[in-house]
Design a protein around this motif. Sequence first.
Motif, PDB file in Angstrom:
ATOM      1  N   VAL A  94       0.843  -1.207   0.000  1.00 56.39           N
ATOM      2  CA  VAL A  94       0.000   0.000   0.000  1.00 56.39           C
ATOM      3  C   VAL A  94       0.875   1.252   0.000  1.00 56.39           C
ATOM      4  CG1 VAL A  94      -1.657   1.332   1.359  1.00 56.39           C
ATOM      5  CG2 VAL A  94      -1.976  -1.132   1.075  1.00 56.39           C
ATOM      6  N   ASP A  95       1.931   1.253   0.813  1.00 56.34           N
ATOM      7  CA  ASP A  95       2.829   2.416   0.880  1.00 56.34           C
ATOM      8  C   ASP A  95       3.515   2.664  -0.469  1.00 56.34           C
ATOM      9  OD1 ASP A  95       2.190   2.910   3.502  1.00 56.34           O
ATOM     10  OD2 ASP A  95       3.957   1.896   4.335  1.00 56.34           O
ATOM     11  N   GLN A  96       3.927   1.591  -1.139  1.00 61.82           N
ATOM     12  CA  GLN A  96       4.583   1.748  -2.440  1.00 61.82           C
ATOM     13  C   GLN A  96       3.643   2.383  -3.457  1.00 61.82           C
ATOM     14  OE1 GLN A  96       5.836  -2.505  -2.634  1.00 61.82           O
ATOM     15  NE2 GLN A  96       7.836  -1.707  -3.211  1.00 61.82           N
ATOM     16  N   LEU A  97       2.383   1.962  -3.437  1.00 63.44           N
ATOM     17  CA  LEU A  97       1.420   2.534  -4.372  1.00 63.44           C
ATOM     18  C   LEU A  97       1.056   3.965  -3.985  1.00 63.44           C
ATOM     19  CD1 LEU A  97      -0.737  -0.630  -4.981  1.00 63.44           C
ATOM     20  CD2 LEU A  97       0.514   0.660  -6.722  1.00 63.44           C
ATOM     21  N   ARG A  98       1.052   4.264  -2.699  1.00 66.91           N
ATOM     22  CA  ARG A  98       0.826   5.654  -2.280  1.00 66.91           C
ATOM     23  C   ARG A  98       1.942   6.555  -2.809  1.00 66.91           C
ATOM     24  NH1 ARG A  98      -1.118   4.033   3.281  1.00 66.91           N
ATOM     25  NH2 ARG A  98      -3.387   4.283   3.203  1.00 66.91           N
ATOM     26  N   GLN A  99       3.163   6.072  -2.741  1.00 68.42           N
ATOM     27  CA  GLN A  99       4.288   6.855  -3.257  1.00 68.42           C
ATOM     28  C   GLN A  99       4.158   7.055  -4.762  1.00 68.42           C
ATOM     29  OE1 GLN A  99       8.061   5.192  -1.962  1.00 68.42           O
ATOM     30  NE2 GLN A  99       7.262   4.818   0.093  1.00 68.42           N
ATOM     31  N   TYR A 100       3.763   6.017  -5.473  1.00 72.06           N
ATOM     32  CA  TYR A 100       3.549   6.147  -6.919  1.00 72.06           C
ATOM     33  C   TYR A 100       2.441   7.169  -7.181  1.00 72.06           C
ATOM     34  CZ  TYR A 100       2.935   4.646 -11.812  1.00 72.06           C
ATOM     35  OH  TYR A 100       2.863   4.602 -13.191  1.00 72.06           O
ATOM     36  N   ARG A 101       1.359   7.070  -6.405  1.00 70.82           N
ATOM     37  CA  ARG A 101       0.217   7.989  -6.577  1.00 70.82           C
ATOM     38  C   ARG A 101       0.597   9.433  -6.285  1.00 70.82           C
ATOM     39  NH1 ARG A 101      -4.820   6.918  -2.697  1.00 70.82           N
ATOM     40  NH2 ARG A 101      -3.335   7.839  -1.233  1.00 70.82           N
ATOM     41  N   VAL A 112       6.481   4.886 -16.227  1.00 67.66           N
ATOM     42  CA  VAL A 112       6.801   3.942 -15.154  1.00 67.66           C
ATOM     43  C   VAL A 112       5.680   2.907 -15.024  1.00 67.66           C
ATOM     44  CG1 VAL A 112       7.346   3.666 -12.709  1.00 67.66           C
ATOM     45  CG2 VAL A 112       8.114   5.716 -13.938  1.00 67.66           C
ATOM     46  N   ASN A 113       5.996   1.667 -15.311  1.00 66.07           N
ATOM     47  CA  ASN A 113       5.014   0.585 -15.238  1.00 66.07           C
ATOM     48  C   ASN A 113       4.737   0.180 -13.791  1.00 66.07           C
ATOM     49  OD1 ASN A 113       5.095   0.562 -18.022  1.00 66.07           O
ATOM     50  ND2 ASN A 113       6.291  -1.322 -18.174  1.00 66.07           N
ATOM     51  N   ILE A 114       3.620  -0.521 -13.612  1.00 67.38           N
ATOM     52  CA  ILE A 114       3.303  -1.172 -12.340  1.00 67.38           C
ATOM     53  C   ILE A 114       3.023  -2.641 -12.647  1.00 67.38           C
ATOM     54  CG2 ILE A 114       1.758  -1.329 -10.351  1.00 67.38           C
ATOM     55  CD1 ILE A 114       1.096   1.609 -10.710  1.00 67.38           C
ATOM     56  N   VAL A 115       3.697  -3.536 -11.939  1.00 73.19           N
ATOM     57  CA  VAL A 115       3.487  -4.975 -12.100  1.00 73.19           C
ATOM     58  C   VAL A 115       3.182  -5.547 -10.722  1.00 73.19           C
ATOM     59  CG1 VAL A 115       4.461  -7.169 -12.865  1.00 73.19           C
ATOM     60  CG2 VAL A 115       5.093  -5.044 -14.046  1.00 73.19           C
ATOM     61  N   ILE A 116       1.949  -6.011 -10.548  1.00 73.27           N
ATOM     62  CA  ILE A 116       1.528  -6.600  -9.271  1.00 73.27           C
ATOM     63  C   ILE A 116       1.293  -8.090  -9.489  1.00 73.27           C
ATOM     64  CG2 ILE A 116      -0.113  -6.516  -7.373  1.00 73.27           C
ATOM     65  CD1 ILE A 116      -0.730  -3.657  -8.061  1.00 73.27           C
ATOM     66  N   SER A 117       2.093  -8.907  -8.823  1.00 70.61           N
ATOM     67  CA  SER A 117       2.055 -10.357  -9.020  1.00 70.61           C
ATOM     68  C   SER A 117       1.625 -11.061  -7.739  1.00 70.61           C
ATOM     69  CB  SER A 117       3.441 -10.868  -9.443  1.00 70.61           C
ATOM     70  OG  SER A 117       3.936 -10.146 -10.535  1.00 70.61           O
ATOM     71  N   GLY A 118       1.211 -12.321  -7.902  1.00 73.87           N
ATOM     72  CA  GLY A 118       0.858 -13.121  -6.743  1.00 73.87           C
ATOM     73  C   GLY A 118      -0.241 -14.104  -7.061  1.00 73.87           C
ATOM     74  N   LEU A 127      -5.766  -3.382  -5.472  1.00 72.42           N
ATOM     75  CA  LEU A 127      -4.655  -2.435  -5.363  1.00 72.42           C
ATOM     76  C   LEU A 127      -4.515  -1.597  -6.629  1.00 72.42           C
ATOM     77  CD1 LEU A 127      -2.046  -4.763  -3.620  1.00 72.42           C
ATOM     78  CD2 LEU A 127      -3.080  -2.711  -2.613  1.00 72.42           C
ATOM     79  N   LEU A 128      -4.568  -2.247  -7.782  1.00 77.47           N
ATOM     80  CA  LEU A 128      -4.377  -1.515  -9.032  1.00 77.47           C
ATOM     81  C   LEU A 128      -5.577  -0.615  -9.336  1.00 77.47           C
ATOM     82  CD1 LEU A 128      -2.154  -1.268 -11.071  1.00 77.47           C
ATOM     83  CD2 LEU A 128      -3.210  -3.099 -12.410  1.00 77.47           C
ATOM     84  N   SER A 129      -6.780  -1.104  -9.052  1.00 72.78           N
ATOM     85  CA  SER A 129      -7.991  -0.314  -9.316  1.00 72.78           C
ATOM     86  C   SER A 129      -8.033   0.976  -8.515  1.00 72.78           C
ATOM     87  CB  SER A 129      -9.240  -1.146  -9.003  1.00 72.78           C
ATOM     88  OG  SER A 129      -9.332  -2.274  -9.841  1.00 72.78           O
ATOM     89  N   SER A 130      -7.317   1.019  -7.405  1.00 68.30           N
ATOM     90  CA  SER A 130      -7.327   2.216  -6.565  1.00 68.30           C
ATOM     91  C   SER A 130      -6.754   3.436  -7.284  1.00 68.30           C
ATOM     92  CB  SER A 130      -6.528   1.963  -5.279  1.00 68.30           C
ATOM     93  OG  SER A 130      -5.135   1.851  -5.562  1.00 68.30           O
ATOM     94  N   LEU A 131      -6.041   3.212  -8.381  1.00 62.83           N
ATOM     95  CA  LEU A 131      -5.414   4.316  -9.118  1.00 62.83           C
ATOM     96  C   LEU A 131      -6.229   4.783 -10.322  1.00 62.83           C
ATOM     97  CD1 LEU A 131      -1.687   3.113  -9.179  1.00 62.83           C
ATOM     98  CD2 LEU A 131      -2.787   4.630  -7.525  1.00 62.83           C
ATOM     99  N   LEU A 236       8.043  -5.330 -19.303  1.00 66.93           N
ATOM    100  CA  LEU A 236       7.104  -4.960 -18.242  1.00 66.93           C
ATOM    101  C   LEU A 236       7.821  -4.451 -17.000  1.00 66.93           C
ATOM    102  CD1 LEU A 236       4.362  -7.747 -18.317  1.00 66.93           C
ATOM    103  CD2 LEU A 236       4.045  -5.309 -18.798  1.00 66.93           C
ATOM    104  N   ILE A 237       8.900  -5.116 -16.613  1.00 64.03           N
ATOM    105  CA  ILE A 237       9.531  -4.786 -15.333  1.00 64.03           C
ATOM    106  C   ILE A 237      10.646  -3.755 -15.457  1.00 64.03           C
ATOM    107  CG2 ILE A 237       8.979  -7.086 -14.447  1.00 64.03           C
ATOM    108  CD1 ILE A 237      11.968  -7.765 -14.700  1.00 64.03           C
ATOM    109  N   ASP A 238      10.985  -3.346 -16.675  1.00 74.01           N
ATOM    110  CA  ASP A 238      12.067  -2.379 -16.846  1.00 74.01           C
ATOM    111  C   ASP A 238      11.705  -1.042 -16.177  1.00 74.01           C
ATOM    112  OD1 ASP A 238      14.418  -1.163 -17.729  1.00 74.01           O
ATOM    113  OD2 ASP A 238      13.501  -0.524 -19.619  1.00 74.01           O
ATOM    114  N   GLY A 239      12.376  -0.726 -15.084  1.00 78.83           N
ATOM    115  CA  GLY A 239      12.129   0.510 -14.354  1.00 78.83           C
ATOM    116  C   GLY A 239      10.790   0.579 -13.650  1.00 78.83           C
ATOM    117  N   ALA A 240      10.115  -0.569 -13.520  1.00 82.64           N
ATOM    118  CA  ALA A 240       8.746  -0.596 -12.996  1.00 82.64           C
ATOM    119  C   ALA A 240       8.696  -0.659 -11.473  1.00 82.64           C
ATOM    120  CB  ALA A 240       7.998  -1.802 -13.564  1.00 82.64           C
ATOM    121  N   LEU A 241       7.526  -0.272 -10.953  1.00 84.67           N
ATOM    122  CA  LEU A 241       7.190  -0.578  -9.565  1.00 84.67           C
ATOM    123  C   LEU A 241       6.659  -2.008  -9.567  1.00 84.67           C
ATOM    124  CD1 LEU A 241       6.466  -0.132  -6.589  1.00 84.67           C
ATOM    125  CD2 LEU A 241       4.342   0.960  -7.365  1.00 84.67           C
ATOM    126  N   THR A 242       7.367  -2.917  -8.901  1.00 87.78           N
ATOM    127  CA  THR A 242       6.946  -4.318  -8.851  1.00 87.78           C
ATOM    128  C   THR A 242       6.545  -4.676  -7.422  1.00 87.78           C
ATOM    129  OG1 THR A 242       9.216  -5.092  -8.487  1.00 87.78           O
ATOM    130  CG2 THR A 242       8.441  -4.966 -10.768  1.00 87.78           C
TER     131      THR A 242
END
Length: 255
Positions: A94-101, A112-118, A127-131, A236-242
Amino acid sequence: MDSLWTEARCRLEKRFNPETGKPKQAAILNRTPDAKPVLPDWPVVQSAPLPEREHVARNTLERLNNFWKRIGPRHRACTLENFEATTDAQRKAVDQLRQYRSRLVENIRDGVNIVISGPTGTGKDHLLSSLFNVTMQNGMGIQWTSGPMLYAAIRGTMDRRDTSEGQELERYTRPSVLVISDPVVAAGVLTPFQSDCLFQILDERWRQKRATWVTLNVANRAEADTKLGTAIVDRLIDGALTIMCAWPSYRKAAQ
């Protein structure tokens, strides 16, 4: 025009009654006693010239409603603030996405890409929809699709005369933000056709520095490489928030 404004605003706030076609009793009026419109304090509205602000607000509201109509209502109310974060890993995500936001416009303009895995059910799409809303409220273009919808749309051009494969691919390469909800297919590994389509889209977006946000149902980089291909994952992951959602599923059966 006033009815359009009221309806759009109430739909967005879930205060519009579609059965009666009127705002619910508790709906906030959208005009002050002196008949001036009450406009949202979104950056795209506030940055517009004063005479154009109401028009911009109306258009943005309509875009938001059309966007969520395409996706469906499940994640419409999702925010970082209502994500259930009880572990350190969840709070970190959540903190990482807040920083991105906090630098949303700059991050999007920098590609800057975002890749959320799991695993499934861990809240990746929440998490992604919040943006999504804040992206449009900043006036940025955003296109959403899922892996199956993307591949079906491109393959469907083979039977159509009005749209070519190249024109369909352009729908996904042009927007400021492209969101793909799990490009990994149920079969596990992409077909050559699916792999080629996805690579063309992501390679063009990578070269043009356009942000791509994806969720992936994979446990690690090795699994992503196996299911999507190394060339696709690299872009996808080049320079991305993962973010790796390595926690149990939130989904529970009804009692």
